[in-house]
Design a protein around this motif. Structure first.
Motif, PDB file in Angstrom:
ATOM      1  N   UNK A 199       0.837  -1.200   0.000  1.00 56.33           N
ATOM      2  CA  UNK A 199       0.000   0.000   0.000  1.00 56.33           C
ATOM      3  C   UNK A 199       0.872   1.250   0.000  1.00 56.33           C
ATOM      4  N   UNK A 200       1.911   1.260   0.819  1.00 58.07           N
ATOM      5  CA  UNK A 200       2.820   2.399   0.860  1.00 58.07           C
ATOM      6  C   UNK A 200       3.444   2.643  -0.513  1.00 58.07           C
ATOM      7  N   UNK A 201       3.861   1.573  -1.182  1.00 58.95           N
ATOM      8  CA  UNK A 201       4.470   1.723  -2.503  1.00 58.95           C
ATOM      9  C   UNK A 201       3.447   2.205  -3.536  1.00 58.95           C
ATOM     10  N   UNK A 202       2.218   1.692  -3.472  1.00 60.12           N
ATOM     11  CA  UNK A 202       1.178   2.133  -4.399  1.00 60.12           C
ATOM     12  C   UNK A 202       0.858   3.611  -4.198  1.00 60.12           C
ATOM     13  N   UNK A 203       0.843   4.050  -2.957  1.00 58.59           N
ATOM     14  CA  UNK A 203       0.568   5.474  -2.709  1.00 58.59           C
ATOM     15  C   UNK A 203       1.634   6.366  -3.349  1.00 58.59           C
ATOM     16  N   UNK A 204       2.866   5.909  -3.337  1.00 60.89           N
ATOM     17  CA  UNK A 204       3.924   6.689  -3.979  1.00 60.89           C
ATOM     18  C   UNK A 204       3.673   6.828  -5.480  1.00 60.89           C
ATOM     19  N   UNK A 205       2.920   5.884  -6.045  1.00 62.25           N
ATOM     20  CA  UNK A 205       2.734   5.844  -7.493  1.00 62.25           C
ATOM     21  C   UNK A 205       1.434   6.474  -7.970  1.00 62.25           C
ATOM     22  N   UNK A 206       0.398   6.525  -7.099  1.00 71.47           N
ATOM     23  CA  UNK A 206      -0.905   7.020  -7.574  1.00 71.47           C
ATOM     24  C   UNK A 206      -1.419   8.229  -6.806  1.00 71.47           C
ATOM     25  N   UNK A 207      -0.743   8.623  -5.741  1.00 71.57           N
ATOM     26  CA  UNK A 207      -1.216   9.754  -4.953  1.00 71.57           C
ATOM     27  C   UNK A 207      -0.479  11.037  -5.340  1.00 71.57           C
ATOM     28  N   UNK A 208      -1.189  12.185  -5.417  1.00 68.64           N
ATOM     29  CA  UNK A 208      -0.496  13.466  -5.616  1.00 68.64           C
ATOM     30  C   UNK A 208       0.497  13.744  -4.495  1.00 68.64           C
ATOM     31  N   UNK A 209       0.119  13.413  -3.258  1.00 69.72           N
ATOM     32  CA  UNK A 209       0.998  13.537  -2.100  1.00 69.72           C
ATOM     33  C   UNK A 209       0.829  12.273  -1.264  1.00 69.72           C
ATOM     34  N   UNK A 210       1.776  11.322  -1.344  1.00 71.18           N
ATOM     35  CA  UNK A 210       1.618  10.046  -0.629  1.00 71.18           C
ATOM     36  C   UNK A 210       1.430  10.207   0.871  1.00 71.18           C
ATOM     37  N   UNK A 211       1.904  11.321   1.440  1.00 71.32           N
ATOM     38  CA  UNK A 211       1.754  11.524   2.883  1.00 71.32           C
ATOM     39  C   UNK A 211       0.335  11.940   3.250  1.00 71.32           C
ATOM     40  N   UNK A 212      -0.430  12.423   2.274  1.00 72.31           N
ATOM     41  CA  UNK A 212      -1.819  12.837   2.501  1.00 72.31           C
ATOM     42  C   UNK A 212      -2.695  12.197   1.421  1.00 72.31           C
ATOM     43  N   UNK A 213      -2.911  10.882   1.501  1.00 70.17           N
ATOM     44  CA  UNK A 213      -3.620  10.175   0.427  1.00 70.17           C
ATOM     45  C   UNK A 213      -5.064  10.628   0.291  1.00 70.17           C
ATOM     46  N   UNK A 214      -5.507  10.743  -0.950  1.00 74.83           N
ATOM     47  CA  UNK A 214      -6.899  11.075  -1.257  1.00 74.83           C
ATOM     48  C   UNK A 214      -7.547   9.992  -2.108  1.00 74.83           C
ATOM     49  N   UNK A 215      -6.781   8.979  -2.511  1.00 74.65           N
ATOM     50  CA  UNK A 215      -7.304   7.889  -3.335  1.00 74.65           C
ATOM     51  C   UNK A 215      -7.267   6.558  -2.592  1.00 74.65           C
ATOM     52  N   UNK A 216      -6.118   6.197  -2.107  1.00 78.26           N
ATOM     53  CA  UNK A 216      -5.926   4.920  -1.426  1.00 78.26           C
ATOM     54  C   UNK A 216      -5.905   5.198   0.073  1.00 78.26           C
ATOM     55  N   UNK A 217      -7.054   5.003   0.708  1.00 71.04           N
ATOM     56  CA  UNK A 217      -7.263   5.479   2.072  1.00 71.04           C
ATOM     57  C   UNK A 217      -7.179   4.360   3.099  1.00 71.04           C
ATOM     58  N   UNK A 218      -6.721   4.723   4.289  1.00 70.15           N
ATOM     59  CA  UNK A 218      -6.730   3.817   5.429  1.00 70.15           C
ATOM     60  C   UNK A 218      -8.066   3.927   6.149  1.00 70.15           C
ATOM     61  N   UNK A 219      -8.673   2.787   6.421  1.00 71.25           N
ATOM     62  CA  UNK A 219      -9.858   2.731   7.269  1.00 71.25           C
ATOM     63  C   UNK A 219      -9.382   2.146   8.596  1.00 71.25           C
ATOM     64  N   UNK A 220      -9.177   2.999   9.577  1.00 76.57           N
ATOM     65  CA  UNK A 220      -8.493   2.604  10.801  1.00 76.57           C
ATOM     66  C   UNK A 220      -9.213   1.466  11.512  1.00 76.57           C
ATOM     67  N   UNK A 221      -8.424   0.472  11.895  1.00 77.02           N
ATOM     68  CA  UNK A 221      -8.961  -0.686  12.575  1.00 77.02           C
ATOM     69  C   UNK A 221      -9.541  -1.740  11.658  1.00 77.02           C
TER      70      UNK A 221
END
Length: 233
Positions: A199-221
């Motif tokens: 997931x971390x690697x995918x965020x680097x590839x598809x997110x405008x800012x991997x540190x603040x994802x707007x596409x690949x989101x965490x649903x906590x828990x």
């Protein structure tokens, strides 16, 4: 399904065992015993899968993995074998580009089950498939191509399997175990942490800012979900 498999293993007995198992299942297997030979063979005859020992002479498994990932627009699937079993070793192997990771000693039956799962996931299907879309992200399973905002996204087979599953059902929350099933065909709680690396690697590839994802989101828990963009989900 007959596959061309490259086995990179410097333990001759282990290498011969793997070769015989592959041949018994109808695959074509080539064995090399050092990292440089593995790179050269993979470049000459692009295999459907590399079974890669970590502790190879010359160039180790991590180095082979990095080179093959840099070489290919559509990466070769890699199953890494190693005597190292710590979480750090697992995460480093996956982060380097391995799609699966088995520790020695391993069961020959489990090894072949893992190989079958990788080949089912990565070899071209015979029937046509549709291009899937979720917002700016598209996945073409037949051509093994993903794009984001119209730009090609280079994924490892494991990353591609996760992205494919999530694009097929945008907005659905996937647990780590469910995503692990898609990437490996096995529900193994001991390695669910590996999904976080993908997931971390995918965020680097598809997110405008991997540190603040707007596409690949965490649903906590729970796990993760893919949404179309800032206005979805």
């Amino acid at each position: 399904m007959c596959a061309h498999v490259l086995v990179a293993e410097d333990d001759l007995l282990q290498a011969e065992l793997i070769r015989r198992l592959l041949v018994k299942e109808g695959h074509d297997a080539v064995v090399v015993s050092d990292g440089r030979a593995a790179i050269d063979e993979a470049r000459r005859h692009r295999p459907d899968l590399v079974v890669l020992d970590l502790m190879l002479p010359g160039v180790d498994g991590y180095g082979v993995c990095r080179v093959l990932r840099e070489d290919e627009d559509v990466p070769i699937p890699i199953l890494m074998l190693t005597a190292r079993s710590t979480e750090d070793d697992l995460l480093l192997g996956l982060d380097t580009g391995a799609d699966d990771y088995m520790t020695k000693p391993y069961s020959p039956r489990e090894l072949m089950a893992r190989i079958r799962a990788v080949l089912r996931r990565t070899m071209r299907p015979s029937e046509p498939s549709l291009v899937l879309r979720a917002g700016a992200v598209t996945v073409d399973p037949l051509r093994h191509v993903a794009t984001c905002d119209g730009t090609a996204v280079t994924c490892t087979p494991g990353e591609f399997a996760i992205l494919h599953a999530m694009v097929a059902e945008p907005g659905r929350v996937f647990t780590r175990r469910q995503l692990l099933h898609h990437t490996r065909g096995h529900d193994r709680a001991s390695t669910e942490r590996a999904i976080d690396v993908h997931i971390m690697n995918l965020r680097k590839k598809i997110e405008p800012d991997p540190r603040r994802p707007v596409r690949l989101l965490t649903v906590f828990g729970v796990g993760y979900k893919l949404v179309g963009g800032r206005d979805d989900g």
